[in-house]
Every structure is written in C-alpha cells, then in structure tokens.
Design a protein around this motif. Structure first.
Motif, PDB file in Angstrom:
ATOM      1  N   HIS A   1       0.796  -1.233   0.000  1.00  0.00           N
ATOM      2  CA  HIS A   1       0.000   0.000   0.000  1.00  0.00           C
ATOM      3  C   HIS A   1       0.826   1.281   0.000  1.00  0.00           C
ATOM      4  N   ALA A   2       1.816   1.397   0.857  1.00  0.00           N
ATOM      5  CA  ALA A   2       2.579   2.647   0.972  1.00  0.00           C
ATOM      6  C   ALA A   2       3.706   2.688  -0.057  1.00  0.00           C
ATOM      7  N   PRO A   3       3.961   3.837  -0.668  1.00  0.00           N
ATOM      8  CA  PRO A   3       5.062   3.929  -1.641  1.00  0.00           C
ATOM      9  C   PRO A   3       6.416   4.002  -0.959  1.00  0.00           C
ATOM     10  N   PRO A   4       7.465   3.593  -1.662  1.00  0.00           N
ATOM     11  CA  PRO A   4       8.787   3.513  -1.035  1.00  0.00           C
ATOM     12  C   PRO A   4       9.497   4.847  -0.940  1.00  0.00           C
ATOM     13  N   ALA A   5      10.371   4.944   0.046  1.00  0.00           N
ATOM     14  CA  ALA A   5      11.268   6.100   0.165  1.00  0.00           C
ATOM     15  C   ALA A   5      12.130   6.210  -1.087  1.00  0.00           C
ATOM     16  N   GLY A   6      12.527   7.430  -1.385  1.00  0.00           N
ATOM     17  CA  GLY A   6      13.403   7.654  -2.524  1.00  0.00           C
ATOM     18  C   GLY A   6      12.680   7.811  -3.840  1.00  0.00           C
ATOM     19  N   THR A   7      11.353   7.953  -3.801  1.00  0.00           N
ATOM     20  CA  THR A   7      10.566   8.133  -5.027  1.00  0.00           C
ATOM     21  C   THR A   7       9.595   9.295  -4.850  1.00  0.00           C
ATOM     22  N   PRO A   8       9.175   9.943  -5.944  1.00  0.00           N
ATOM     23  CA  PRO A   8       8.177  11.015  -5.845  1.00  0.00           C
ATOM     24  C   PRO A   8       6.769  10.500  -5.553  1.00  0.00           C
ATOM     25  N   LEU A   9       6.582   9.193  -5.529  1.00  0.00           N
ATOM     26  CA  LEU A   9       5.254   8.633  -5.276  1.00  0.00           C
ATOM     27  C   LEU A   9       4.784   8.867  -3.848  1.00  0.00           C
ATOM     28  N   CYS A  10       5.696   9.197  -2.961  1.00  0.00           N
ATOM     29  CA  CYS A  10       5.315   9.420  -1.558  1.00  0.00           C
ATOM     30  C   CYS A  10       5.209  10.906  -1.228  1.00  0.00           C
TER      31      CYS A  10
ATOM     32  N   GLY B   1      -0.120   2.791  -3.391  1.00  0.00           N
ATOM     33  CA  GLY B   1      -1.198   3.767  -3.302  1.00  0.00           C
ATOM     34  C   GLY B   1      -0.884   4.722  -2.165  1.00  0.00           C
ATOM     35  N   HIS B   2      -1.890   4.954  -1.285  1.00  0.00           N
ATOM     36  CA  HIS B   2      -1.718   5.643   0.000  1.00  0.00           C
ATOM     37  C   HIS B   2      -1.633   7.158  -0.130  1.00  0.00           C
ATOM     38  N   ILE B   3      -0.775   7.672  -1.004  1.00  0.00           N
ATOM     39  CA  ILE B   3      -0.633   9.124  -1.160  1.00  0.00           C
ATOM     40  C   ILE B   3      -1.504   9.544  -2.340  1.00  0.00           C
ATOM     41  N   HIS B   4      -2.701  10.025  -2.035  1.00  0.00           N
ATOM     42  CA  HIS B   4      -3.720  10.268  -3.054  1.00  0.00           C
ATOM     43  C   HIS B   4      -3.281  11.291  -4.099  1.00  0.00           C
ATOM     44  N   GLN B   5      -2.584  12.337  -3.680  1.00  0.00           N
ATOM     45  CA  GLN B   5      -2.316  13.479  -4.549  1.00  0.00           C
ATOM     46  C   GLN B   5      -1.059  13.327  -5.396  1.00  0.00           C
ATOM     47  N   SER B   6      -0.297  12.278  -5.172  1.00  0.00           N
ATOM     48  CA  SER B   6       1.045  12.188  -5.749  1.00  0.00           C
ATOM     49  C   SER B   6       1.111  12.416  -7.265  1.00  0.00           C
ATOM     50  N   PRO B   7       0.219  11.818  -8.076  1.00  0.00           N
ATOM     51  CA  PRO B   7       0.366  12.009  -9.523  1.00  0.00           C
ATOM     52  C   PRO B   7       0.198  13.449  -9.992  1.00  0.00           C
ATOM     53  N   TRP B   8      -0.475  14.283  -9.201  1.00  0.00           N
ATOM     54  CA  TRP B   8      -0.778  15.647  -9.623  1.00  0.00           C
ATOM     55  C   TRP B   8       0.001  16.700  -8.847  1.00  0.00           C
ATOM     56  N   ALA B   9       0.697  16.316  -7.805  1.00  0.00           N
ATOM     57  CA  ALA B   9       1.410  17.271  -6.958  1.00  0.00           C
ATOM     58  C   ALA B   9       2.723  17.696  -7.598  1.00  0.00           C
ATOM     59  N   ASP B  10       3.107  18.943  -7.361  1.00  0.00           N
ATOM     60  CA  ASP B  10       4.439  19.382  -7.772  1.00  0.00           C
ATOM     61  C   ASP B  10       5.477  18.529  -7.040  1.00  0.00           C
ATOM     62  N   GLY B  11       6.333  17.903  -7.792  1.00  0.00           N
ATOM     63  CA  GLY B  11       7.326  17.018  -7.206  1.00  0.00           C
ATOM     64  C   GLY B  11       6.852  15.599  -7.019  1.00  0.00           C
ATOM     65  N   GLY B  12       5.608  15.309  -7.408  1.00  0.00           N
ATOM     66  CA  GLY B  12       5.065  13.952  -7.309  1.00  0.00           C
ATOM     67  C   GLY B  12       5.018  13.285  -8.665  1.00  0.00           C
ATOM     68  N   SER B  13       4.501  12.073  -8.706  1.00  0.00           N
ATOM     69  CA  SER B  13       4.395  11.335  -9.964  1.00  0.00           C
ATOM     70  C   SER B  13       3.543  10.096  -9.739  1.00  0.00           C
ATOM     71  N   TRP B  14       3.117   9.468 -10.845  1.00  0.00           N
ATOM     72  CA  TRP B  14       2.420   8.181 -10.746  1.00  0.00           C
ATOM     73  C   TRP B  14       3.372   7.012 -10.984  1.00  0.00           C
ATOM     74  N   HIS B  15       4.618   7.306 -11.371  1.00  0.00           N
ATOM     75  CA  HIS B  15       5.583   6.230 -11.633  1.00  0.00           C
ATOM     76  C   HIS B  15       6.985   6.680 -11.247  1.00  0.00           C
ATOM     77  N   ALA B  16       7.838   5.699 -10.951  1.00  0.00           N
ATOM     78  CA  ALA B  16       9.229   5.969 -10.610  1.00  0.00           C
ATOM     79  C   ALA B  16      10.003   4.667 -10.756  1.00  0.00           C
ATOM     80  N   ARG B  17      11.321   4.771 -10.663  1.00  0.00           N
ATOM     81  CA  ARG B  17      12.172   3.589 -10.663  1.00  0.00           C
ATOM     82  C   ARG B  17      13.109   3.627  -9.472  1.00  0.00           C
TER      83      ARG B  17
END
Length: 239
Positions: A144-153, A180-196
């Motif tokens: 559920h929670a996105p990992p550290a080191g990515t804009p998904l959190c 999931g968990h962070i609802h706004q991530s894909p639309w937030a400045d500095g966020g994203s829906w994907h990362a590596r």
C-alpha cells in the motif's frame, strides 16, 4: 497479462460498480489498499461485508488481488498488532489477499499486508524472502505505501516515505511494485504516478473525484503501463 491497478477506493461504491464492469476487460484486478474508510459514517464491519460482496463479484469475472491498507485494519491479531482480519476471511479460488502469492504464466504476484509493528513487519519480510525463491521471469508486488526515494510518496507539501519497502526492493529487485496511499502524488508538484528504484518500476495511480477512479493498466507481455488520471492520461514503455 493485463492487470487493472487501483487503490484507495475508501468505500466509494460507484467506483466499485465501475470496477466490476471494467474487470471483464482485463486478466486481473489489483486493489492496493484502503478498500474501506475509517472516517465513513457507515460502521467498519458493515463496510467490510459490502466490500467482501464486491470482491466476490469481481472474483467471478477475473483474478483479484487485494492488499490491505491502514484504513482496512479492524483489530489486533494474535500477536497484538493491528490486522485486516475481515480481508483474511474472504474466500474465492481466484481471490488473493494479504500474505499470498500466485504464479500466472511467467509472472509471480505477491500481495503484502499493511504491517503495524515489528511482528507484522517481520512477517512481510519473511513473505518476500519466501516468494523470492525460484521466482519466474517477472515478479510484481502489491504494497500500500510507496517507497522512500521516489516522488510517489510526495503529496505536494510533505513526503511520507516507507524506508522498509525501499530496502526490500533493493534486496529482492522485483520488476514492479504497485502502491497507493498518497492520493495526490500524480498531480502534486514534485510527485508522480511512476518511478524507478534500480531496475524496479513503482506505481501509484492516485485518487481523484469523478465517475471513473484513477487507475493503471499494467501489461506484463507488452511491458507497458497506461495511466488514467480522470483529467489526463499517459502511456509508459517499461522496457
């Protein structure tokens, strides 16, 4: 295999209705936590009964994977830490929940629970170590929670990193992790829906209003990810 990925439905029944209809067009549905909502006026135990019914409907149509999130916890387990016991009680041949893995063709799917303390954290660690043995060509996790080191959190103001997940990804290097968990991530400045993270793709479809929930279609054969974000969409080649 085409996997329809979404999270954070939070007992929004019109989104479950859409999901039942959409499930007939894919090979699997992955719901990555927060199936119910702790702030809903509907009692948690009633929500669990309704969502269990929806999971049964989905499982009659396609393979279903459902991981717990923080909103899904309903009381302490035998070890005293919070668990989603209602989700564990669901039963259907094509429904996988917390703690389970299945191989579909050349892809292993592993469903991780939300952990509440050192005991349940150790259980997730052991689950991933066991699932890593004799892994097939592809390995996909639900967590559920996105990992550290990515804009998904990142929600636009703060970050909510899960370092344990980042460490497990570094150790086992799965092909993809669905979060999931962070609802706004894909639309937030500095966020994203994907990362590596290294060789591992990590996804968070986000949560948004509208008749159709934000979602991702992950194609493990073409190795692509298609994101639908209500007001925008994007296709990503993963190879």
């Amino acid at each position: 295999m085409r996997i329809l990925v979404l999270s954070d439905l939070h007992y929004r029944l019109p989104h479950y209705d859409w999901l039942v209809r959409a499930s007939e067009r894919v090979d699997a549905v992955a719901i990555v936590g927060d199936l119910v909502d702790v702030v809903s006026p509907v009692p948690h135990e009633v929500q669990a009964v309704v969502v269990t019914t929806y999971l049964g409907k989905l499982a009659e149509r396609t393979r279903v994977l459902a991981a717990s999130g923080n909103h899904d916890l309903d009381g302490p387990g035998a070890h005293g830490e919070q668990v989603a016991a209602w989700l564990q009680r669901t039963s259907h041949p094509t429904l996988l929940v917390d703690g389970m893995s299945v191989d579909v063709g050349d892809t292993r799917l592993t469903v991780c629970p939300w952990w509440d303390g050192p005991v349940t954290r150790a259980e997730v660690s052991a689950q991933l170590a066991a699932a890593a043995v004799d892994r097939p060509a592809r390995w996909v996790w639900l967590y559920h929670a996105p990992p550290a080191g990515t804009p998904l959190c990142h929600d636009g103001r703060r970050t909510f990193p899960d370092q344990d997940l980042a460490d497990w990804i570094a150790e086992h290097q799965p092909d993809a992790v669905l979060c999931g968990h962070i609802h706004q991530s894909p639309w937030a400045d500095g966020g994203s829906w994907h990362a590596r993270l290294g060789r591992t793709w990590v996804f968070n479809a986000g949560k948004q209003i509208g008749p159709v929930p934000a979602h991702i279609t992950l194609d493990t054969d073409a190795w692509t990810a298609d994101w639908y974000g209500v007001f925008e969409s994007e296709t990503l080649a993963l190879a």
